[in-house]
Scaffold this motif. Structure first.
Motif, PDB file in Angstrom:
ATOM      1  N   MET A  47      23.820  43.583  32.707  1.00  0.00           N
ATOM      2  CA  MET A  47      23.908  44.471  33.866  1.00  0.00           C
ATOM      3  C   MET A  47      24.571  43.805  35.061  1.00  0.00           C
ATOM      4  O   MET A  47      24.973  44.466  36.005  1.00  0.00           O
ATOM      5  N   ILE A  48      24.644  42.467  35.031  1.00  0.00           N
ATOM      6  CA  ILE A  48      25.348  41.716  36.059  1.00  0.00           C
ATOM      7  C   ILE A  48      26.429  40.887  35.380  1.00  0.00           C
ATOM      8  O   ILE A  48      26.175  40.229  34.379  1.00  0.00           O
ATOM      9  N   ARG A  49      27.636  40.945  35.896  1.00  0.00           N
ATOM     10  CA  ARG A  49      28.706  40.116  35.365  1.00  0.00           C
ATOM     11  C   ARG A  49      29.532  39.572  36.519  1.00  0.00           C
ATOM     12  O   ARG A  49      29.397  40.035  37.659  1.00  0.00           O
ATOM     13  N   THR A  50      30.378  38.614  36.214  1.00  0.00           N
ATOM     14  CA  THR A  50      31.213  38.003  37.240  1.00  0.00           C
ATOM     15  C   THR A  50      32.682  38.147  36.887  1.00  0.00           C
ATOM     16  O   THR A  50      33.045  38.347  35.725  1.00  0.00           O
ATOM     17  N   GLU A  51      33.525  38.048  37.915  1.00  0.00           N
ATOM     18  CA  GLU A  51      34.967  38.121  37.743  1.00  0.00           C
ATOM     19  C   GLU A  51      35.636  37.030  38.563  1.00  0.00           C
ATOM     20  O   GLU A  51      35.192  36.728  39.675  1.00  0.00           O
ATOM     21  N   ARG A  52      36.692  36.455  38.007  1.00  0.00           N
ATOM     22  CA  ARG A  52      37.565  35.541  38.755  1.00  0.00           C
ATOM     23  C   ARG A  52      38.999  35.918  38.435  1.00  0.00           C
ATOM     24  O   ARG A  52      39.326  36.222  37.290  1.00  0.00           O
ATOM     25  N   PHE A  53      39.863  35.928  39.443  1.00  0.00           N
ATOM     26  CA  PHE A  53      41.255  36.307  39.254  1.00  0.00           C
ATOM     27  C   PHE A  53      42.159  35.188  39.763  1.00  0.00           C
ATOM     28  O   PHE A  53      41.922  34.625  40.839  1.00  0.00           O
ATOM     29  N   ASP A  54      43.203  34.897  38.996  1.00  0.00           N
ATOM     30  CA  ASP A  54      44.139  33.841  39.381  1.00  0.00           C
ATOM     31  C   ASP A  54      44.785  34.125  40.728  1.00  0.00           C
ATOM     32  O   ASP A  54      45.083  33.197  41.498  1.00  0.00           O
ATOM     33  N   GLU A  55      45.011  35.408  41.006  1.00  0.00           N
ATOM     34  CA  GLU A  55      45.665  35.763  42.267  1.00  0.00           C
ATOM     35  C   GLU A  55      44.712  35.706  43.464  1.00  0.00           C
ATOM     36  O   GLU A  55      45.140  35.894  44.610  1.00  0.00           O
ATOM     37  N   LEU A  56      43.449  35.435  43.199  1.00  0.00           N
ATOM     38  CA  LEU A  56      42.454  35.313  44.274  1.00  0.00           C
ATOM     39  C   LEU A  56      41.732  33.968  44.154  1.00  0.00           C
ATOM     40  O   LEU A  56      40.525  33.915  43.894  1.00  0.00           O
ATOM     41  N   PRO A  57      42.452  32.870  44.352  1.00  0.00           N
ATOM     42  CA  PRO A  57      41.801  31.555  44.238  1.00  0.00           C
ATOM     43  C   PRO A  57      40.703  31.388  45.279  1.00  0.00           C
ATOM     44  O   PRO A  57      40.860  31.765  46.436  1.00  0.00           O
ATOM     45  N   GLY A  58      39.584  30.864  44.841  1.00  0.00           N
ATOM     46  CA  GLY A  58      38.460  30.651  45.749  1.00  0.00           C
ATOM     47  C   GLY A  58      37.553  31.846  45.914  1.00  0.00           C
ATOM     48  O   GLY A  58      36.549  31.767  46.630  1.00  0.00           O
ATOM     49  N   VAL A  59      37.874  32.967  45.254  1.00  0.00           N
ATOM     50  CA  VAL A  59      37.069  34.186  45.385  1.00  0.00           C
ATOM     51  C   VAL A  59      36.346  34.467  44.065  1.00  0.00           C
ATOM     52  O   VAL A  59      36.974  34.517  43.005  1.00  0.00           O
ATOM     53  N   GLY A  60      35.051  34.624  44.138  1.00  0.00           N
ATOM     54  CA  GLY A  60      34.259  35.020  42.974  1.00  0.00           C
ATOM     55  C   GLY A  60      33.661  36.390  43.208  1.00  0.00           C
ATOM     56  O   GLY A  60      33.231  36.702  44.331  1.00  0.00           O
ATOM     57  N   THR A  61      33.642  37.214  42.173  1.00  0.00           N
ATOM     58  CA  THR A  61      33.094  38.564  42.293  1.00  0.00           C
ATOM     59  C   THR A  61      31.861  38.713  41.414  1.00  0.00           C
ATOM     60  O   THR A  61      31.876  38.324  40.244  1.00  0.00           O
ATOM     61  N   VAL A  62      30.809  39.263  41.994  1.00  0.00           N
ATOM     62  CA  VAL A  62      29.592  39.590  41.252  1.00  0.00           C
ATOM     63  C   VAL A  62      29.530  41.107  41.148  1.00  0.00           C
ATOM     64  O   VAL A  62      29.590  41.810  42.164  1.00  0.00           O
ATOM     65  N   VAL A  63      29.408  41.604  39.923  1.00  0.00           N
ATOM     66  CA  VAL A  63      29.491  43.042  39.668  1.00  0.00           C
ATOM     67  C   VAL A  63      28.160  43.578  39.149  1.00  0.00           C
ATOM     68  O   VAL A  63      27.605  43.049  38.175  1.00  0.00           O
ATOM     69  N   ILE A  64      27.638  44.607  39.812  1.00  0.00           N
ATOM     70  CA  ILE A  64      26.495  45.353  39.282  1.00  0.00           C
ATOM     71  C   ILE A  64      27.053  46.344  38.282  1.00  0.00           C
ATOM     72  O   ILE A  64      27.777  47.270  38.649  1.00  0.00           O
ATOM     73  N   ASP A  65      26.745  46.140  37.014  1.00  0.00           N
ATOM     74  CA  ASP A  65      27.426  46.865  35.940  1.00  0.00           C
ATOM     75  C   ASP A  65      26.445  47.743  35.165  1.00  0.00           C
ATOM     76  O   ASP A  65      26.082  47.464  34.021  1.00  0.00           O
ATOM     77  N   ARG A  66      26.049  48.827  35.810  1.00  0.00           N
ATOM     78  CA  ARG A  66      25.154  49.792  35.181  1.00  0.00           C
ATOM     79  C   ARG A  66      25.610  51.204  35.576  1.00  0.00           C
ATOM     80  O   ARG A  66      24.833  51.991  36.129  1.00  0.00           O
ATOM     81  N   PRO A  67      26.866  51.536  35.304  1.00  0.00           N
ATOM     82  CA  PRO A  67      27.430  52.786  35.826  1.00  0.00           C
ATOM     83  C   PRO A  67      26.769  54.042  35.296  1.00  0.00           C
ATOM     84  O   PRO A  67      26.778  55.080  35.968  1.00  0.00           O
ATOM     85  N   ASP A  68      26.179  53.968  34.099  1.00  0.00           N
ATOM     86  CA  ASP A  68      25.527  55.152  33.532  1.00  0.00           C
ATOM     87  C   ASP A  68      24.293  55.561  34.311  1.00  0.00           C
ATOM     88  O   ASP A  68      23.840  56.700  34.218  1.00  0.00           O
TER      89      ASP A  68
END
Length: 252
Positions: free
Chosen positions: A1-22
């Motif tokens: 239900m929780i996941r993370t994202e990192r993108f090469d185009e956003l160095p230094g930025v981490g994203t925490v995602v609440i992943d329960r859209p249903d």
């Protein structure tokens, strides 16, 4: 239900995602526990200079998983405890946290947003604290909210269960930025996070720590008092009856 994202185009930025859209990213005890752990892990990563907190699907989060609380009244207690911990964790993260609050940030989700350093929402989004309608004090939300929008407006929002628009949230300081459309929120959060991540990290961390000290949120005192005020009404006869009534009205 929780996941993370990192993108090469956003160095230094981490994203925490609440992943329960249903479930409109409804928060329960396991989700809140995992959210606190994931945020804490980012706090120990020296490559992270800014964190984005967002929700998957149509809304950021509709708040607590209330049907679960009707089935097991004591679960509400666990959710309030978890929310208090997450809000304190967000506030005390060494790096800035940007909340991408698209669509809706209701009750506990609005408390979570107000704990962040930046809140980006959209004009038609719905934000607020309709907690008194289920017989619980929204006091757990008060410490970060009062610091964000001031005591008078915080009192108004916590006592009034009506939701406000994203545009109004920006006017009163609950949101930092308000974009036109829900789908514009996350891209704008990326832009703002990159700006923060590009700044000198030691200066930014020192500034955030100092502001928490100025606001008195660098210790547990106010968080725990507010949490206990909300817990005091949990599982009372009135609270259970009001929750049942609210959930029944949603079926009509």
């Amino acid at each position: 239900m929780i996941r993370t994202e990192r993108f090469d185009e956003l160095p230094g930025v981490g994203t925490v995602v609440i992943d329960r859209p249903d479930r409109r990213n409804a928060m329960d005890e396991p989700l809140l526990r995992d959210l606190a752990l994931e945020l804490a892990s980012m706090n120990s990563d020296d490559t992270i200079r800014c964190v984005i907190l967002r929700g998957e699907g149509r809304v950021f989060s509709a708040g607590f998983d209330l049907p679960a609380c009707l089935e097991e009244p004591e679960r509400l207690r666990g959710m309030l405890l978890g929310l208090s911990e997450v809000c304190a964790t967000v506030k005390r993260l060494r790096v800035p946290v940007s909340c991408a609050a698209h669509g809706a940030a209701i009750a506990g989700a609005c408390a979570l947003a107000s704990s962040c350093d930046l809140v980006i929402t959209d004009r038609a989004a719905k934000l607020g604290y309709p907690v008194v309608t289920i017989g619980v004090s929204p006091a757990v939300s008060a410490p970060p909210l009062e610091r964000a929008i001031g005591a008078g407006r915080a009192r108004e929002r916590l006592l009034d269960p009506a939701l406000i628009s994203g545009e109004r949230a920006r006017e009163i300081g609950l949101a930092t930025l308000c974009v036109d459309l829900p789908e514009d929120v996350v891209p704008r959060a990326h832009i703002e996070a990159k700006k923060l991540a590009d700044k000198p990290p030691h200066a930014v961390r020192a500034t955030k720590a100092w502001m928490n000290e100025v606001e008195g949120l660098d210790t547990d005192g106010d968080f725990h008092k507010a949490r206990d005020a909300s817990l005091a009404l949990v599982a009372s006869e009135e609270q259970r009856a009001l929750l049942a009534s609210v959930l029944e009205s949603r079926k009509k």
